[in-house]
Design a protein around this motif. Structure first.
Motif, mmCIF file in Angstrom:
data_model
loop_
_atom_site.group_PDB
_atom_site.id
_atom_site.type_symbol
_atom_site.label_atom_id
_atom_site.label_comp_id
_atom_site.label_asym_id
_atom_site.label_seq_id
_atom_site.Cartn_x
_atom_site.Cartn_y
_atom_site.Cartn_z
ATOM 1 N N LEU A 103 0.830 -1.208 0.000
ATOM 2 C CA LEU A 103 0.000 0.000 0.000
ATOM 3 C C LEU A 103 0.864 1.258 0.000
ATOM 4 N N GLY A 104 1.944 1.239 0.775
ATOM 5 C CA GLY A 104 2.789 2.421 0.913
ATOM 6 C C GLY A 104 3.392 2.894 -0.395
ATOM 7 N N LEU A 105 4.063 1.980 -1.118
ATOM 8 C CA LEU A 105 4.697 2.387 -2.373
ATOM 9 C C LEU A 105 3.659 2.676 -3.441
ATOM 10 N N ILE A 106 2.530 1.988 -3.399
ATOM 11 C CA ILE A 106 1.456 2.287 -4.353
ATOM 12 C C ILE A 106 1.019 3.740 -4.196
ATOM 13 N N TRP A 155 10.954 1.638 -11.407
ATOM 14 C CA TRP A 155 11.353 1.584 -12.820
ATOM 15 C C TRP A 155 10.213 1.050 -13.689
ATOM 16 N N MET A 156 9.613 -0.040 -13.259
ATOM 17 C CA MET A 156 8.511 -0.619 -14.034
ATOM 18 C C MET A 156 7.271 0.266 -13.983
ATOM 19 N N GLY A 157 7.117 1.016 -12.881
ATOM 20 C CA GLY A 157 6.020 1.965 -12.799
ATOM 21 C C GLY A 157 6.128 3.046 -13.863
ATOM 22 N N PHE A 158 7.368 3.428 -14.209
ATOM 23 C CA PHE A 158 7.582 4.399 -15.281
ATOM 24 C C PHE A 158 7.063 3.870 -16.624
ATOM 25 N N ILE A 166 -3.779 1.369 -12.914
ATOM 26 C CA ILE A 166 -3.726 -0.077 -12.689
ATOM 27 C C ILE A 166 -2.357 -0.626 -13.056
ATOM 28 N N ASP A 167 -1.782 -0.151 -14.159
ATOM 29 C CA ASP A 167 -0.425 -0.570 -14.544
ATOM 30 C C ASP A 167 0.551 -0.315 -13.407
ATOM 31 N N LYS A 168 0.486 0.881 -12.849
ATOM 32 C CA LYS A 168 1.442 1.296 -11.811
ATOM 33 C C LYS A 168 1.244 0.487 -10.530
ATOM 34 N N ILE A 169 -0.014 0.222 -10.173
ATOM 35 C CA ILE A 169 -0.295 -0.574 -8.980
ATOM 36 C C ILE A 169 0.220 -2.000 -9.164
#
Length: 282
Positions: A82-85, A185-188, A194-197
């Protein structure tokens, strides 16, 4: 006839290519060094609160002694994500994620002094945010939930982390931020929330489930354990709670910080810079 925004988005690739991610990471870093000090600090406080909230969420799960080991580890770790999301989706300044800023410095888009200044401001802001949640958790009597087992678990987590050998903390710190920075990195690469989560949840769940050391999370876990100990919570665990002290907190967090920098800045930032940016500028 002009295409609609929906049609244009449908023509875009599902995710950003790795080489383009590196460029994006550098541009993000340039934006970070241009932040006003107060704004940067405020965003860092928020990040500390976000990570601490995820850590507190995980503690509730870990306080249930009836759960099998693997279930407790993985499910608790998933709650921590939850935190990094929140950091990635809502936007905040997290020290461990900002270790990727080394790519912009290597490409001379900003100076090393600017990177270090950002790290110091963000690190202090993360600490303040973490301690805010410690205070809120104490004030709301989170420690008393589950018949006091939440408070006991807080002490168990803190004592367990402080009792680790220095080399273990260092290498767990390296592995932790290798995974955290891969999540960033993958969040970028993602195009949607939804992709980022989705891309951030799995690496974070992995590092927490495997017991790796995150310096910002420990800014919550360790002071929270000290507060629980000082509050007279009945301890039902087996770890040596006498280890929980200011010196023990500084011991763990300092080593975890060094490991996090190596894991994030070197294992991810420098390696991807060599793979994509250095070659393109040769």
């Amino acid at each position: 006839m002009a295409l609609t925004e929906l049609e244009i988005n449908a023509l875009k690739p599902d995710c950003t290519a790795a080489a383009a991610i590196e460029t994006k990471a550098e541009n993000v870093a340039v934006g970070k060094v241009k932040l006003e000090n107060l704004r940067c600090f405020a965003l860092a406080v928020l990040a500390g609160m976000f990570i601490a909230s995820g850590a507190l969420f995980m503690t509730y799960v870990k306080s249930d002694a009836t759960l099998p080991f693997a279930v407790s580890q993985v499910f608790g770790a998933a709650m921590f994500s939850l935190g990094l999301i929140m950091v990635i989706v809502a936007g905040a300044e997290l020290f461990t994620g900002n270790n990727l800023m080394v790519m912009a410095a290597l490409s001379k888009k900003c100076t090393w002094t600017q990177v270090l200044k950002n790290w110091v401001i963000v690190y202090l802001g993360n600490l303040v945010g973490s301690l805010v949640i410690v205070g809120c958790a104490f004030g709301s009597n989170c420690m008393g939930m589950n018949g006091g087992e939440v408070g006991s678990t807080m002490m168990t987590i803190a004592a367990g982390k402080i009792g680790l050998d220095p080399g273990v903390i260092l290498f767990r710190g390296i592995m932790c931020n290798f995974l955290v920075c891969m999540a960033v990195w993958m969040g970028f690469a993602g195009r949607t929330v939804i992709d980022k989560i989705f891309t951030s949840a799995f690496p974070v769940t992995a590092f927490v489930a495997m017991g790796f050391e995150h310096c910002v999370a420990n800014m919550f876990f360790l002071p929270m354990g000290m507060v629980a100990k000082a509050s007279g919570v009945v301890y039902t665990g087996t770890a040596n709670v006498d280890l929980i002290s200011l010196g023990g907190i500084l011991y763990n967090i300092s080593l975890a910080t060094v490991g996090n920098i190596i894991g994030g800045a070197v294992f991810v930032g420098v390696m991807y810079w060599i793979a994509y940016a250095k070659r393109s500028r040769a």
